[in-house]
Scaffold this motif. Sequence first.
Motif, PDB file in Angstrom:
ATOM      1  N   SER A  96      67.025  41.493  33.904  1.00  0.00           N
ATOM      2  CA  SER A  96      67.988  41.834  34.890  1.00  0.00           C
ATOM      3  C   SER A  96      67.620  41.987  36.072  1.00  0.00           C
ATOM      4  O   SER A  96      66.599  42.860  36.343  1.00  0.00           O
ATOM      5  CB  SER A  96      68.944  43.040  34.007  1.00  0.00           C
ATOM      6  OG  SER A  96      70.201  43.416  34.961  1.00  0.00           O
ATOM      7  N   ASN A  97      68.425  41.424  37.028  1.00  0.00           N
ATOM      8  CA  ASN A  97      68.132  41.708  38.634  1.00  0.00           C
ATOM      9  C   ASN A  97      66.714  41.418  38.917  1.00  0.00           C
ATOM     10  O   ASN A  97      66.181  41.875  39.801  1.00  0.00           O
ATOM     11  CB  ASN A  97      68.391  43.054  38.872  1.00  0.00           C
ATOM     12  CG  ASN A  97      69.893  43.688  38.497  1.00  0.00           C
ATOM     13  OD1 ASN A  97      70.949  42.694  39.015  1.00  0.00           O
ATOM     14  ND2 ASN A  97      70.092  44.609  38.063  1.00  0.00           N
ATOM     15  N   ALA A  98      66.280  40.304  38.380  1.00  0.00           N
ATOM     16  CA  ALA A  98      64.984  39.716  38.891  1.00  0.00           C
ATOM     17  C   ALA A  98      63.823  40.647  38.806  1.00  0.00           C
ATOM     18  O   ALA A  98      63.204  41.146  39.933  1.00  0.00           O
ATOM     19  CB  ALA A  98      65.069  39.236  40.148  1.00  0.00           C
ATOM     20  N   PRO A  99      63.436  41.320  37.492  1.00  0.00           N
ATOM     21  CA  PRO A  99      62.302  42.103  37.486  1.00  0.00           C
ATOM     22  C   PRO A  99      61.062  41.617  38.123  1.00  0.00           C
ATOM     23  O   PRO A  99      60.023  42.412  38.123  1.00  0.00           O
ATOM     24  CB  PRO A  99      62.364  42.478  35.827  1.00  0.00           C
ATOM     25  CG  PRO A  99      63.080  41.158  35.281  1.00  0.00           C
ATOM     26  CD  PRO A  99      64.078  40.602  36.302  1.00  0.00           C
ATOM     27  N   PHE A 100      60.744  40.294  37.991  1.00  0.00           N
ATOM     28  CA  PHE A 100      59.813  39.664  38.529  1.00  0.00           C
ATOM     29  C   PHE A 100      60.017  38.216  39.294  1.00  0.00           C
ATOM     30  O   PHE A 100      61.308  37.904  39.008  1.00  0.00           O
ATOM     31  CB  PHE A 100      58.623  39.267  37.610  1.00  0.00           C
ATOM     32  CG  PHE A 100      58.996  38.464  36.424  1.00  0.00           C
ATOM     33  CD1 PHE A 100      58.909  37.161  36.666  1.00  0.00           C
ATOM     34  CD2 PHE A 100      59.495  39.132  35.413  1.00  0.00           C
ATOM     35  CE1 PHE A 100      59.349  36.419  35.376  1.00  0.00           C
ATOM     36  CE2 PHE A 100      60.007  38.419  34.118  1.00  0.00           C
ATOM     37  CZ  PHE A 100      59.602  37.117  34.314  1.00  0.00           C
ATOM     38  N   PHE A 158      60.878  47.319  37.772  1.00  0.00           N
ATOM     39  CA  PHE A 158      61.628  48.454  37.455  1.00  0.00           C
ATOM     40  C   PHE A 158      60.758  49.449  36.561  1.00  0.00           C
ATOM     41  O   PHE A 158      60.938  50.720  36.812  1.00  0.00           O
ATOM     42  CB  PHE A 158      62.902  48.071  37.014  1.00  0.00           C
ATOM     43  CG  PHE A 158      63.694  46.927  37.941  1.00  0.00           C
ATOM     44  CD1 PHE A 158      64.275  47.454  39.159  1.00  0.00           C
ATOM     45  CD2 PHE A 158      64.036  45.936  37.489  1.00  0.00           C
ATOM     46  CE1 PHE A 158      65.021  46.719  39.688  1.00  0.00           C
ATOM     47  CE2 PHE A 158      64.714  45.049  38.191  1.00  0.00           C
ATOM     48  CZ  PHE A 158      65.102  45.330  39.471  1.00  0.00           C
ATOM     49  N   SER A 159      60.067  48.873  35.518  1.00  0.00           N
ATOM     50  CA  SER A 159      59.336  49.864  34.570  1.00  0.00           C
ATOM     51  C   SER A 159      58.001  50.003  34.920  1.00  0.00           C
ATOM     52  O   SER A 159      57.539  50.621  34.678  1.00  0.00           O
ATOM     53  CB  SER A 159      59.767  49.307  33.256  1.00  0.00           C
ATOM     54  OG  SER A 159      58.789  48.029  33.170  1.00  0.00           O
ATOM     55  N   GLY A 160      57.506  48.955  35.750  1.00  0.00           N
ATOM     56  CA  GLY A 160      56.183  49.048  36.137  1.00  0.00           C
ATOM     57  C   GLY A 160      55.102  48.729  34.871  1.00  0.00           C
ATOM     58  O   GLY A 160      53.964  49.007  34.923  1.00  0.00           O
ATOM     59  N   GLU A 161      55.794  47.998  33.879  1.00  0.00           N
ATOM     60  CA  GLU A 161      55.174  47.772  32.770  1.00  0.00           C
ATOM     61  C   GLU A 161      55.011  46.039  32.557  1.00  0.00           C
ATOM     62  O   GLU A 161      55.576  45.115  33.212  1.00  0.00           O
ATOM     63  CB  GLU A 161      55.578  48.255  31.395  1.00  0.00           C
ATOM     64  CG  GLU A 161      55.740  49.800  31.528  1.00  0.00           C
ATOM     65  CD  GLU A 161      56.297  50.258  30.317  1.00  0.00           C
ATOM     66  OE1 GLU A 161      56.837  49.319  29.430  1.00  0.00           O
ATOM     67  OE2 GLU A 161      56.481  51.465  30.026  1.00  0.00           O
ATOM     68  N   MET A 162      54.180  45.752  31.756  1.00  0.00           N
ATOM     69  CA  MET A 162      53.692  44.188  31.606  1.00  0.00           C
ATOM     70  C   MET A 162      54.622  43.935  30.352  1.00  0.00           C
ATOM     71  O   MET A 162      54.863  44.721  29.586  1.00  0.00           O
ATOM     72  CB  MET A 162      52.276  44.087  31.341  1.00  0.00           C
ATOM     73  CG  MET A 162      51.714  42.698  31.328  1.00  0.00           C
ATOM     74  SD  MET A 162      49.889  42.498  31.205  1.00  0.00           S
ATOM     75  CE  MET A 162      49.804  43.015  29.449  1.00  0.00           C
ATOM     76  N   TYR A 163      54.927  42.556  30.266  1.00  0.00           N
ATOM     77  CA  TYR A 163      55.575  42.152  29.249  1.00  0.00           C
ATOM     78  C   TYR A 163      54.774  41.924  28.029  1.00  0.00           C
ATOM     79  O   TYR A 163      53.831  41.203  28.137  1.00  0.00           O
ATOM     80  CB  TYR A 163      56.443  40.885  29.636  1.00  0.00           C
ATOM     81  CG  TYR A 163      57.606  41.260  30.403  1.00  0.00           C
ATOM     82  CD1 TYR A 163      58.978  41.492  30.106  1.00  0.00           C
ATOM     83  CD2 TYR A 163      57.414  40.929  31.944  1.00  0.00           C
ATOM     84  CE1 TYR A 163      59.765  41.741  30.760  1.00  0.00           C
ATOM     85  CE2 TYR A 163      58.484  41.270  32.829  1.00  0.00           C
ATOM     86  CZ  TYR A 163      59.795  41.754  32.401  1.00  0.00           C
ATOM     87  OH  TYR A 163      60.712  42.077  33.248  1.00  0.00           O
ATOM     88  N   PRO A 164      55.108  42.279  26.762  1.00  0.00           N
ATOM     89  CA  PRO A 164      54.315  42.026  25.606  1.00  0.00           C
ATOM     90  C   PRO A 164      54.223  40.626  25.161  1.00  0.00           C
ATOM     91  O   PRO A 164      55.084  39.951  25.508  1.00  0.00           O
ATOM     92  CB  PRO A 164      54.948  43.049  24.593  1.00  0.00           C
ATOM     93  CG  PRO A 164      56.457  43.199  24.987  1.00  0.00           C
ATOM     94  CD  PRO A 164      56.455  43.137  26.249  1.00  0.00           C
ATOM     95  N   ASN A 197      50.960  38.765  30.532  1.00  0.00           N
ATOM     96  CA  ASN A 197      50.296  38.049  31.887  1.00  0.00           C
ATOM     97  C   ASN A 197      50.281  39.374  32.756  1.00  0.00           C
ATOM     98  O   ASN A 197      51.356  39.998  33.260  1.00  0.00           O
ATOM     99  CB  ASN A 197      51.393  37.137  32.608  1.00  0.00           C
ATOM    100  CG  ASN A 197      50.654  36.425  33.570  1.00  0.00           C
ATOM    101  OD1 ASN A 197      49.675  37.196  34.186  1.00  0.00           O
ATOM    102  ND2 ASN A 197      51.390  35.360  33.899  1.00  0.00           N
ATOM    103  N   PRO A 198      49.018  39.531  33.036  1.00  0.00           N
ATOM    104  CA  PRO A 198      48.983  40.925  33.962  1.00  0.00           C
ATOM    105  C   PRO A 198      49.484  40.584  35.316  1.00  0.00           C
ATOM    106  O   PRO A 198      49.464  41.826  36.223  1.00  0.00           O
ATOM    107  CB  PRO A 198      47.239  41.000  33.878  1.00  0.00           C
ATOM    108  CG  PRO A 198      46.805  39.715  33.486  1.00  0.00           C
ATOM    109  CD  PRO A 198      47.713  39.061  32.654  1.00  0.00           C
ATOM    110  N   ASN A 199      49.542  39.296  35.758  1.00  0.00           N
ATOM    111  CA  ASN A 199      50.092  39.107  37.188  1.00  0.00           C
ATOM    112  C   ASN A 199      51.714  39.189  37.227  1.00  0.00           C
ATOM    113  O   ASN A 199      51.850  39.173  38.101  1.00  0.00           O
ATOM    114  CB  ASN A 199      49.681  37.823  37.389  1.00  0.00           C
ATOM    115  CG  ASN A 199      48.210  37.583  37.655  1.00  0.00           C
ATOM    116  OD1 ASN A 199      47.650  38.295  38.098  1.00  0.00           O
ATOM    117  ND2 ASN A 199      47.723  36.439  37.079  1.00  0.00           N
ATOM    118  N   VAL A 200      52.068  39.494  36.185  1.00  0.00           N
ATOM    119  CA  VAL A 200      53.674  39.615  36.108  1.00  0.00           C
ATOM    120  C   VAL A 200      53.837  41.232  35.503  1.00  0.00           C
ATOM    121  O   VAL A 200      53.719  41.461  34.392  1.00  0.00           O
ATOM    122  CB  VAL A 200      54.345  38.641  35.215  1.00  0.00           C
ATOM    123  CG1 VAL A 200      55.740  38.820  35.150  1.00  0.00           C
ATOM    124  CG2 VAL A 200      54.064  37.094  35.474  1.00  0.00           C
TER     125      VAL A 200
END
Length: 952
Positions: free
Chosen positions: A506-510, A565-571, A558-561
């Motif tokens: 939502s709202n372009a998190p990356f 908003f949460s500051g976390e990486m996607y699993p 992906n550590p580059n993404v």
Amino acid sequence: MERLFNKSKLAVAVCIVCYSINVHAADDETLDEDSSVERITVSSKQSSLINALNIKRGTDSLVDGITAEELGHFPDANVADSLSHITGVTIDRTSGGEGQGVNIRGLGPEFSIVTLNERIMATDQSGREFAFDVLPSEVISEAWVHKSVTASTLEGSIGGAINLKTAKPMDHKGKQGSLAVEGHYGDKVDDTGFKLSAVGSNTFANDTMGVIFSALYSNTPTRTDSLSDLNYGENWEWDHDNDSGGGVEWQDSSNELKIPNVVAYTAQLEDRKRLALSGAFQYKPNNDVEILVDGLWTRLDAPSQGYTESFYLIGQAQSWRDATFTGTPTELNPQGTIVTGVTMDNLIPELVTITEHRVVDTYQVGVNGRFTVTDSFVMTGDAYISKSTRDSGGKDKFVVAHGVGGVPNTATFSLTKGGLPNVEFDFSQIDGVDSLADLASNEQFGPHYSQTDGVNIDDEVVGGSLKGELFFELPLLKSLDMGIVYNKRTKGREKYDNPLARNLYSNAPFTFADTGVDVVKGFPLEGFLGDVGGNFPRQFVGFDIDAYQAAMHAADNNPNVIDRFSGEMYPDGYSYNDEPVFNPNESFEVVEDTVSLYLQANVAGDRWSGNAGLRYVSTDTASNGWLWEIDKVSAPAEWVWIVEHKDPVPLSVENSYSELLPSFNFSYEIADDLLLRLSYAEVMARASLNQLSTQVDDGSAAWGEFTINKVGNPNLSPVKAKQADISLEWYFKPGSALTAAIFFKDIKGFVQDWQNVYPNEEDQINRPNYPVENPQPWIDTGYVDTAFNVFEPKNLDTAKVLGYEFSYQHFFDNGFGMTANYTYIDTESIVGGFNEGVLAGVPDTSYSLNLMYNTDKLSLSVSASHTESYILSHWSPLNLVSIDERKYKSTADAMTWMSASATYAVSEQAQVFVELDNILNDNWHSYVGQSDIPGSYSEWGRKINVGARYKF
């Protein structure tokens, strides 16, 4: 009843429009080679139309028809377009401007039944209405519209019944056929297409046997530019003039405003491919026996892709200023309650790409036998199966990319009278950016919403009939028609979607640049919405859906993404939560068994004839689906809810009803050149199949509206009507006629959606309660048992229809000729006990004219069909609930569809032709109460076809 629209001078002057002539004809049973029913042959031969006038004088019921000029050559590329030539018939247009739905005497496709060779035709729609765009006209030899009813007419229509007929081998004895090749160009799509068709027939064994086959393939690209959304919503708390020091009382009705939430503009491209095969074998050893086996198969492969620029205006409401207003003034809003313009800061565009996968296979196979048992008794038996399949479940995509907001701008929304809303940007705060098209960069956009959905539809009809005709040699009673008809229809719908899609991104998190995938592209089209006024970006940014999906997959683990908003990486595997799953709530199966018995007496005397009869109809339905009850509604974030369900449980609801339908038709020859016709009938139209389903929509809870909408109600009754016709025909000269008809319908039981199941205060204690987390998101209350409002469709409304029709035909000795028609419909509707005025969705005025010139080698024609402005709905989003609930109406603009054709016979076998469509470049335009606030808009452009035909 008061007219809501006055006809313009142009409308009166243009009384021009397509080919139509009233044909008062007998039932389709008699529409065969030995019949005395009129056949209108669309050709350069005037004798066919002149002969048609002579034939209709001996018939009793009102039937309008149109037939092919010759084997495999119907007048239009689409059957619906051909039917628009008939008095009292208008059509709805789909993508590319092609006809899809047929309206008869003002009533929509849901009030008409479509048959092929007097058999119910399966359809890929969710209801009963037939989508004519799946059916190329070349496989059809005749099309008939029944306006009045006999006892032998298949029940199911209030507007009118449409029967399409395929050719039989013995319609054209001997060996013959034709080949045709056609090229197509559309100026809106700026692309070409083609069509190839062939048909051949032969009779043999001393003309006692015959076969016919036809084949067609076409590829036609189309483009539709449209206003796809202009959403006006309610707001009670915007202190637009700061009179209340920045705050007002929550939901104070005197501060209610209608504000623009979203505006969106779309270009849709469709590559429409059609393949059709048909054939028949006919055996007729003598006049006492005739057996026919026929079949038809079509495939419509019409994938489409849409590009949308969407502006979520309400998202920047905190910076709104310099507003303009109209509408009803109130104490807190003396300038009016409808916001017509506003300026804001940093409006962020949303880019939407939509793909639709529509592949429809439709077939019908049947066998028919006609036997003369004795000199006075004839029996006819028929059996068939028809099926339509659409395989689109989980194959449609709706994908939104969101701007990251890194480019400062000032944006202004305003309205254009007669045009589309303005959305104007000022990028002067940053160098190198002058328009949205300059933002075509992966750094400027990221994912926002990705929904994969679609439906599978299977519609199967199995039917049969046994009919008899008993002849008498009596002074008045000439024959008795009797019969039994059985049909079993099974309509299944499977919905696939993803309820988690709204919350994945939502709202372009990356940004797409973070993933290393090239997603964003420039807008691939020119001349976007070039036929309408309005200042909005005509060039914007697009993206490729496959690349969008690849970017989401690339973001997993992906550590580059990093989610900004949460500051976390996607699993790992996170993006695959977008995969579609079966949706039990919006899936259903309806099984409908019908048995009909009829008896009809045909009578005649000196200068008169007629028929009277009864039809008994018994209907049993079983609505199968799932009870997918809500378990709870969780709130992972403020103003975001997820509806969680229990395991689905199979559900089945049965219903049955029966009706006795009388009918009467009478014709009287007042003078040698003057004929009077009278008819009366009681008719019925069954509720749409999706309205009989167990479907439930509880998705509104995801945005805080705790409502359950039952899309269907298995206990709905059919809509019923009493109808009468009177017509007068004056044959003032051989080959010429002036006809007039008056018709009346008293309709009861219209289905009204969104009816409250618990309308009274004492009933509301019975509303279902489900645990909702933080139902008031500004208060952290945890789970609270919350009552849900429940709505469903009900048989409520009534309506009256009074109309008249005129038809004129005349040919001159010099080769010129004309046909013209005019229809006016006056209506009254009662909705929820309130007299709304005219019946919504009914054009009150339509007319047409066709001018022709024919010689032995040359045929010229120009035609136009016109529909006046009319009310689409008595609802409008502009109406204030507390002040002017019914002040504004949603309306459709007038439309004139003009065509022309020329055919030249190079030899007896060869012809060349050219056809022009939508010459005036007309379009669809609707409004929601004001001429500067459109409800929808579509433009399709002009089209030209050039081809050659060879007969042998």
